[in-house]
Design an enzyme around this catalytic site. Sequence first.
Site, PDB file in Angstrom:
ATOM      1  CB  SER A  48      -0.870  -0.018   1.272  1.00  0.00           C
ATOM      2  OG  SER A  48      -1.418   1.254   1.543  1.00  0.00           O
ATOM      3  CE1 TYR A  99      -3.878   0.394   3.966  1.00  0.00           C
ATOM      4  CE2 TYR A  99      -5.247  -1.486   4.523  1.00  0.00           C
ATOM      5  CZ  TYR A  99      -4.623  -0.702   3.586  1.00  0.00           C
ATOM      6  OH  TYR A  99      -4.743  -1.016   2.250  1.00  0.00           O
TER       7      TYR A  99
END
Length: 262
Positions: free
Chosen positions: A145, A158
């Site tokens: 990500s 996250y």
Amino acid sequence: MIQSFNLDGKVALVTGGTHGLGMAIATGLAKAGAKIVINDVFEDKLKNAVEEYKQNGIEVAAYSFDVTKEEQVKASVAIIEEEVGGIDILVNNAGIINRTPALDMDVSDFRQVIDIDLVGPFIMSKYVGRGMVKRGSGKIINMCSMMSELGRNSVSAYASAKGGLKMLTRNLATEWAKYNVQVNGIGPGYFATSQTAPIRVDGHPFNEFIINRTPAGKWGDPSDLAGTAVFLSSQASNFVNGQVIYVDGGILATIGKPHGEE
Ligand code: GCO
């Protein structure tokens, strides 16, 4: 040269391949010749996804198991390898996000994100990797990500998981390269999916921010990831180890520009 991108005869398992980026990647791998296997924890999601793939001319094998449960993964991988064949390509895509400021986040919620987004890929890689090492070939792609490189308000869990996933990618690449198993990552920028829908609505400040922060000036389309996934799944990437390829419209290449500047 084009033959080196061919996935004919390969079995690809895409975790969470029932929607979004996972479905887009699985579709790309199928178009390159791979036999697709998907998983999800939810049977109804799997059923709907199988139908959607079929409408797009793709037959997929679907298995319901939880990537965070080691016994379920061990048993399911054995069944898949029995029923479909040795898994040549593993895409660790299944994941969740929890957007909560750190001061307000329950520790249990933090742990859940780490469990699904980081421990799950480890467990999957451990049990699929065994067969790859034994066969002397395999491709693992971890869905990283922007948050593997950057922090942002409200996504501490996250970002911690995706940062860890980048390092897990490098570590497994280190351990398994000698067995001709290549472990790499894809780092998507900001894509139009259900996961980003809440921050993408017209008028949401984040929507405007991302369009301004992305040199390409738009949200990515999930199909933009397929080519990179095919590359990292194919013979064309046999000497690529431990890399994360960012498909981000240029976000990580730039400090950004003042609001309103072209
Ligand atoms: C967010 C977004 C991101 C993207 C993606 C970026 O809340 O910042 O959901 O996490 O989904 O991970 O690479």
